[in-house]
Design a protein around this motif. Sequence first.
Motif, mmCIF file in Angstrom:
data_model
loop_
_atom_site.group_PDB
_atom_site.id
_atom_site.type_symbol
_atom_site.label_atom_id
_atom_site.label_comp_id
_atom_site.label_asym_id
_atom_site.label_seq_id
_atom_site.Cartn_x
_atom_site.Cartn_y
_atom_site.Cartn_z
ATOM 1 N N LEU A 166 0.813 -1.217 0.000
ATOM 2 C CA LEU A 166 0.000 0.000 0.000
ATOM 3 C C LEU A 166 0.845 1.265 0.000
ATOM 4 O O LEU A 166 0.365 2.328 -0.392
ATOM 5 C CB LEU A 166 -0.974 -0.018 1.180
ATOM 6 C CG LEU A 166 -2.082 -1.066 1.062
ATOM 7 C CD1 LEU A 166 -2.911 -1.096 2.338
ATOM 8 C CD2 LEU A 166 -2.956 -0.813 -0.148
ATOM 9 N N ILE A 208 0.966 3.132 -3.284
ATOM 10 C CA ILE A 208 -0.215 3.864 -3.735
ATOM 11 C C ILE A 208 -0.153 5.287 -3.197
ATOM 12 O O ILE A 208 0.201 5.518 -2.051
ATOM 13 C CB ILE A 208 -1.503 3.183 -3.225
ATOM 14 C CG1 ILE A 208 -1.568 1.708 -3.622
ATOM 15 C CG2 ILE A 208 -2.747 3.947 -3.673
ATOM 16 C CD1 ILE A 208 -1.695 1.452 -5.096
ATOM 17 N N TYR A 245 -4.982 -2.635 -2.613
ATOM 18 C CA TYR A 245 -5.804 -1.446 -2.392
ATOM 19 C C TYR A 245 -7.281 -1.784 -2.615
ATOM 20 O O TYR A 245 -8.145 -1.395 -1.830
ATOM 21 C CB TYR A 245 -5.351 -0.319 -3.315
ATOM 22 C CG TYR A 245 -6.080 0.974 -3.101
ATOM 23 C CD1 TYR A 245 -5.732 1.829 -2.060
ATOM 24 C CD2 TYR A 245 -7.120 1.357 -3.942
ATOM 25 C CE1 TYR A 245 -6.402 3.023 -1.860
ATOM 26 C CE2 TYR A 245 -7.795 2.548 -3.746
ATOM 27 C CZ TYR A 245 -7.430 3.379 -2.708
ATOM 28 O OH TYR A 245 -8.103 4.558 -2.514
#
Length: 95
Positions: free
Chosen positions: A20, A23, A77
């Motif tokens: 993550l 992102i 995600y």
Amino acid sequence: MFCFPTDENNPKGVCQMDLLQRISVDQNICHGKACIKGTRIPVSVILDNLAEGMSYAEVLASYPSLKKEDLKAALAYAALIAREERYISIIREGE
């Protein structure tokens, strides 16, 4: 926390929280949509391509700046978002 299994490219495995970090959500990039960090490639584009049946190799060939871990990050995600309490109906009333 979910960890992807080990493989020849990732002998220690990759955990969801590590992925993550790949992102980024920035109001000044792609109107604040979740993107792969350092790119203007929205997570939704990656997910759309995978949902249409493209292989990792095909997506990576289409977007040479991406790495396999970026695709895994997009999936992580999506999994995170799918665990949210609110859901969007994908079937219209009366259908």
